[in-house]
Write a protein that holds these residues in place. Sequence first.
Motif, PDB file in Angstrom:
ATOM      1  N   GLU A 168       0.817  -1.210   0.000  1.00 13.56           N
ATOM      2  CA  GLU A 168       0.000   0.000   0.000  1.00 13.56           C
ATOM      3  C   GLU A 168       0.855   1.267   0.000  1.00 13.56           C
ATOM      4  N   ILE A 169       2.139   1.136   0.304  1.00 16.28           N
ATOM      5  CA  ILE A 169       3.017   2.308   0.361  1.00 16.28           C
ATOM      6  C   ILE A 169       3.535   2.592  -1.046  1.00 16.28           C
ATOM      7  N   HIS A 170       3.146   3.717  -1.609  1.00 17.20           N
ATOM      8  CA  HIS A 170       3.595   4.070  -2.960  1.00 17.20           C
ATOM      9  C   HIS A 170       4.969   4.736  -2.929  1.00 17.20           C
ATOM     10  N   TYR A 171       5.179   5.629  -1.981  1.00 21.56           N
ATOM     11  CA  TYR A 171       6.509   6.202  -1.763  1.00 21.56           C
ATOM     12  C   TYR A 171       6.553   6.904  -0.416  1.00 21.56           C
ATOM     13  N   ILE A 172       7.766   7.165   0.056  1.00 24.28           N
ATOM     14  CA  ILE A 172       7.979   7.828   1.341  1.00 24.28           C
ATOM     15  C   ILE A 172       8.817   9.074   1.087  1.00 24.28           C
TER      16      ILE A 172
END
Length: 231
Positions: free
Chosen positions: A146-150
């Motif tokens: 679910e993490i696309h980018y940080i």
Amino acid sequence: MIHIAIVEDEEKYRKQLREYIEQYCEKSGKQIQTSFFQDGEDIIENYTADFDLIFMDIQMRFMDGMTAAREIRKLDKKVILMFIISIATYAIEGYEVDALDYILKPLSYNMFEQKLNRALLRVDGQEEHYFLIQTSEETLRIKVTEIHYIESHSHIMAYHLPDRILESRGRLDDLEEQLSPYGFYRSNRGYLINLHYVTGVSDGCCIIDGNMLPVSRRKKAEFMEKLSQIL
């Protein structure tokens, strides 16, 4: 039983993939039912959405693999797609239809086995991983996918998810170490990106969800290599 479709217009590759699947079944003990199609038109005609995995040649005479994959995605959001390609630059096109991976011609059994193992982990529901994010109010258990980018700003980590942004204190160096095994790449000092969501590369940036995220000049070659490997 696992049901796999092979969409390949060249007889020698259909025969080779049949042999590889038989070899894989003998070695692993898994039961796999295989259906063969000679063109994209053949598989989308009367498509019944009963396949677990589709190996799709991207270049075919009548209907190419991308066109067929787009039609399949209209009917089947869950089937795992894996492209068979002859040129690595075709790999990035698979993001449009959420392809899991690709196999590069000429085919080798070792590489086929590695790719098939990864696909079957997804079929069995074993490939999902979770990550804990400690916000100022609560601790959340989030799927890594679910993490696309940080994005990092002064020790504040902004986690960009499909429907929200979560903020937590931390260090991007630590997150890079934890998440790199799952397809994340440190594109520059301030961004850790999920390569699975890159939809394009332009003007020294990669594109995720329509956002232009910078890729440092010194990392550009490695970034493109990692991007081709992740698909």
